[in-house]
Design a protein around this motif. Structure first.
Motif, PDB file in Angstrom:
ATOM      1  N   THR A  10      -6.953  13.611  24.925  1.00  0.00           N
ATOM      2  CA  THR A  10      -7.997  12.547  25.121  1.00  0.00           C
ATOM      3  C   THR A  10      -8.642  12.686  23.864  1.00  0.00           C
ATOM      4  O   THR A  10      -8.578  13.688  22.964  1.00  0.00           O
ATOM      5  CB  THR A  10      -9.034  13.104  26.491  1.00  0.00           C
ATOM      6  OG1 THR A  10      -9.177  14.613  25.972  1.00  0.00           O
ATOM      7  CG2 THR A  10      -8.458  12.917  27.791  1.00  0.00           C
ATOM      8  N   ASN A  11      -9.499  11.530  23.742  1.00  0.00           N
ATOM      9  CA  ASN A  11     -10.363  11.572  22.234  1.00  0.00           C
ATOM     10  C   ASN A  11     -11.305  12.768  21.992  1.00  0.00           C
ATOM     11  O   ASN A  11     -11.615  13.004  20.997  1.00  0.00           O
ATOM     12  CB  ASN A  11     -10.953  10.266  22.133  1.00  0.00           C
ATOM     13  CG  ASN A  11      -9.967   8.949  21.926  1.00  0.00           C
ATOM     14  OD1 ASN A  11      -8.826   9.266  21.554  1.00  0.00           O
ATOM     15  ND2 ASN A  11     -10.472   7.694  22.500  1.00  0.00           N
ATOM     16  N   ASP A  12     -11.765  13.163  23.143  1.00  0.00           N
ATOM     17  CA  ASP A  12     -12.882  14.331  22.838  1.00  0.00           C
ATOM     18  C   ASP A  12     -11.966  15.435  22.324  1.00  0.00           C
ATOM     19  O   ASP A  12     -12.820  16.483  22.242  1.00  0.00           O
ATOM     20  CB  ASP A  12     -13.580  14.487  24.125  1.00  0.00           C
ATOM     21  CG  ASP A  12     -12.650  14.970  25.424  1.00  0.00           C
ATOM     22  OD1 ASP A  12     -11.477  15.064  25.118  1.00  0.00           O
ATOM     23  OD2 ASP A  12     -13.348  14.913  26.618  1.00  0.00           O
ATOM     24  N   MET A  13     -10.751  15.419  22.588  1.00  0.00           N
ATOM     25  CA  MET A  13     -10.210  16.663  21.881  1.00  0.00           C
ATOM     26  C   MET A  13     -10.075  16.761  20.248  1.00  0.00           C
ATOM     27  O   MET A  13      -9.751  17.586  19.653  1.00  0.00           O
ATOM     28  CB  MET A  13      -8.577  16.832  22.453  1.00  0.00           C
ATOM     29  CG  MET A  13      -8.401  16.997  23.900  1.00  0.00           C
ATOM     30  SD  MET A  13      -6.678  17.032  24.106  1.00  0.00           S
ATOM     31  CE  MET A  13      -6.640  17.326  26.089  1.00  0.00           C
ATOM     32  N   LEU A  14     -10.553  15.440  19.885  1.00  0.00           N
ATOM     33  CA  LEU A  14     -10.519  15.258  18.276  1.00  0.00           C
ATOM     34  C   LEU A  14     -11.807  15.825  17.904  1.00  0.00           C
ATOM     35  O   LEU A  14     -12.887  15.388  18.325  1.00  0.00           O
ATOM     36  CB  LEU A  14     -10.296  13.926  17.814  1.00  0.00           C
ATOM     37  CG  LEU A  14      -8.964  13.241  18.666  1.00  0.00           C
ATOM     38  CD1 LEU A  14      -9.192  11.530  18.174  1.00  0.00           C
ATOM     39  CD2 LEU A  14      -7.823  13.847  17.495  1.00  0.00           C
ATOM     40  N   VAL A  15     -11.851  17.154  17.224  1.00  0.00           N
ATOM     41  CA  VAL A  15     -13.118  17.577  16.691  1.00  0.00           C
ATOM     42  C   VAL A  15     -13.400  17.613  15.360  1.00  0.00           C
ATOM     43  O   VAL A  15     -12.355  17.871  14.502  1.00  0.00           O
ATOM     44  CB  VAL A  15     -12.999  19.290  17.095  1.00  0.00           C
ATOM     45  CG1 VAL A  15     -14.368  20.000  16.826  1.00  0.00           C
ATOM     46  CG2 VAL A  15     -12.695  19.350  18.678  1.00  0.00           C
ATOM     47  N   GLY A  16     -14.401  17.231  14.945  1.00  0.00           N
ATOM     48  CA  GLY A  16     -15.013  17.109  13.720  1.00  0.00           C
ATOM     49  C   GLY A  16     -14.453  15.815  13.112  1.00  0.00           C
ATOM     50  O   GLY A  16     -14.035  14.762  13.628  1.00  0.00           O
ATOM     51  N   GLY A  17     -14.062  15.807  11.667  1.00  0.00           N
ATOM     52  CA  GLY A  17     -13.521  14.777  10.821  1.00  0.00           C
ATOM     53  C   GLY A  17     -14.793  13.920  10.416  1.00  0.00           C
ATOM     54  O   GLY A  17     -15.794  13.984  10.656  1.00  0.00           O
ATOM     55  N   GLU A  18     -14.427  13.538   9.380  1.00  0.00           N
ATOM     56  CA  GLU A  18     -15.496  12.585   8.327  1.00  0.00           C
ATOM     57  C   GLU A  18     -15.081  11.415   7.500  1.00  0.00           C
ATOM     58  O   GLU A  18     -13.783  11.744   7.092  1.00  0.00           O
ATOM     59  CB  GLU A  18     -16.564  13.724   7.537  1.00  0.00           C
ATOM     60  CG  GLU A  18     -17.536  12.919   7.071  1.00  0.00           C
ATOM     61  CD  GLU A  18     -18.195  14.164   5.801  1.00  0.00           C
ATOM     62  OE1 GLU A  18     -19.406  13.761   5.178  1.00  0.00           O
ATOM     63  OE2 GLU A  18     -17.920  15.063   5.665  1.00  0.00           O
ATOM     64  N   ALA A  19     -15.812  10.303   7.286  1.00  0.00           N
ATOM     65  CA  ALA A  19     -15.182   9.282   6.630  1.00  0.00           C
ATOM     66  C   ALA A  19     -16.551   8.909   5.585  1.00  0.00           C
ATOM     67  O   ALA A  19     -17.692   9.480   5.897  1.00  0.00           O
ATOM     68  CB  ALA A  19     -14.662   8.016   7.269  1.00  0.00           C
ATOM     69  N   ASN A  20     -16.464   7.987   4.791  1.00  0.00           N
ATOM     70  CA  ASN A  20     -17.421   7.775   3.855  1.00  0.00           C
ATOM     71  C   ASN A  20     -18.236   6.430   4.554  1.00  0.00           C
ATOM     72  O   ASN A  20     -19.448   6.016   4.131  1.00  0.00           O
ATOM     73  CB  ASN A  20     -16.859   6.942   2.738  1.00  0.00           C
ATOM     74  CG  ASN A  20     -16.128   5.754   2.734  1.00  0.00           C
ATOM     75  OD1 ASN A  20     -15.411   5.525   3.924  1.00  0.00           O
ATOM     76  ND2 ASN A  20     -16.041   4.803   1.725  1.00  0.00           N
ATOM     77  N   VAL A  21     -18.080   6.111   5.803  1.00  0.00           N
ATOM     78  CA  VAL A  21     -19.035   5.204   6.285  1.00  0.00           C
ATOM     79  C   VAL A  21     -19.149   5.534   8.167  1.00  0.00           C
ATOM     80  O   VAL A  21     -18.016   6.594   8.404  1.00  0.00           O
ATOM     81  CB  VAL A  21     -18.185   3.776   6.520  1.00  0.00           C
ATOM     82  CG1 VAL A  21     -18.215   3.261   5.118  1.00  0.00           C
ATOM     83  CG2 VAL A  21     -16.794   3.859   7.222  1.00  0.00           C
ATOM     84  N   GLU A  22     -19.767   5.448   8.757  1.00  0.00           N
ATOM     85  CA  GLU A  22     -19.983   5.538  10.144  1.00  0.00           C
ATOM     86  C   GLU A  22     -18.860   5.150  11.025  1.00  0.00           C
ATOM     87  O   GLU A  22     -18.369   4.093  10.907  1.00  0.00           O
ATOM     88  CB  GLU A  22     -21.293   5.296  10.875  1.00  0.00           C
ATOM     89  CG  GLU A  22     -22.457   5.929   9.983  1.00  0.00           C
ATOM     90  CD  GLU A  22     -22.528   7.316  10.223  1.00  0.00           C
ATOM     91  OE1 GLU A  22     -22.351   7.735  11.614  1.00  0.00           O
ATOM     92  OE2 GLU A  22     -23.244   8.094   9.430  1.00  0.00           O
ATOM     93  N   GLY A  23     -18.349   5.934  11.954  1.00  0.00           N
ATOM     94  CA  GLY A  23     -17.215   5.469  13.078  1.00  0.00           C
ATOM     95  C   GLY A  23     -16.851   6.674  13.716  1.00  0.00           C
ATOM     96  O   GLY A  23     -17.529   7.809  13.771  1.00  0.00           O
TER      97      GLY A  23
END
Length: 258
Positions: free
Chosen positions: A180-193
């Motif tokens: 499930t998507n809530d298993m994806l913890v953290g992560g960052e990009a140069n724009v919001e998303g």
């Protein structure tokens, strides 16, 4: 030009005109006493406005009293102006910062075929609002001496590509547990998303190490979704033994089936 043919004239034949907007190339003909010949008088027109210039060129021989009046009528029209526009904007990205540089004799202003996609502000900067195709037209203003002019450019605006600064992580997952998507913890990009799995979340993954596809989905629609992968560990599931038989009272000759 006026071609003046002469013969047997004394020196001192003058050439004059009336209009201040017309200048003659000479004020006296070089007739050479008693000679035959031709001399070209060039008229230079310098109009101050659009319209018709009326003038009279007078050729006068003082010695003989000969006077020749030549009427001159000049119709002046507006000049054609050319727009110079060297910006290469046929294909651009939604985050490109572009200031348009079209020039002409008279001032330039721009119009857009679809301002919801893009338009040009007062500082000649291209303001991009959405992805798509738009036509920007440069207009050169009309003046007393120049006709108006325009030049258009068709622009294709493409999605900008986000930059992932840090990938999310996933704790080891037990075999049989749905991703499930809530298993994806953290992560960052140069724009919001947000990050999401880009795979069939119901597929059965046997225990092991995987690089599974994920996608970064920007909040701003001018950015494209970006595909990448992250490492995922699928562990073996723990199993439990269920044994509900009661052996608290067993006799010597009992037959037991486990």
């Amino acid at each position: 030009n006026i071609a003046v043919q002469y013969s047997n004239l004394f020196e001192g034949v003058t050439v004059t005109n009336v209009s201040d907007n017309v200048t003659l190339s000479t004020s006296e003909l070089a007739t050479g006493c008693g000679k035959y010949g031709e001399e070209i008088v060039t008229l230079t027109i310098r109009p101050t406005e659009i319209g018709t210039i009326y003038d009279t060129v007078t050729i006068h021989d003082e010695a003989t009293g000969l006077t020749l009046n030549i009427p001159v009528t000049v119709h002046t029209q507006r000049k054609t102006q050319t727009i110079l526009w060297e910006d290469s904007i046929e294909t651009i990205y939604a985050t490109d910062e572009i200031t348009l540089t079209a020039t002409a004799v008279n001032p330039i202003h721009y119009t857009s075929s679809d301002s919801a996609i893009a338009y040009v502000d007062e500082a000649n900067k291209l303001i991009i609002n959405a992805i798509g195709n738009v036509t920007i037209t440069a207009h050169a203003a009309e003046s007393e001496t120049y006709n108006p002019a325009e030049l258009s450019k068709n622009i294709t605006i493409l999605h900008a590509v986000p930059v992932i600064l840090a990938l999310p992580t996933v704790e080891p997952v037990a075999y049989g547990v749905q991703l499930t998507n809530d298993m994806l913890v953290g992560g960052e990009a140069n724009v919001e998303g947000a990050f999401a799995w880009n795979t069939d979340l119901e597929q059965e993954l046997v225990p092991g190490e995987y690089n599974l596809p994920i996608q970064f989905i920007p909040d701003n629609p001018i950015f494209a979704a970006l595909d990448t992968t992250i490492a995922v560990t699928i562990n073996k599931s723990k199993q439990s033994i269920i044994w509900e038989q009661d052996f608290s009272e067993v006799y010597v000759n009992d037959t037991l089936y486990l």
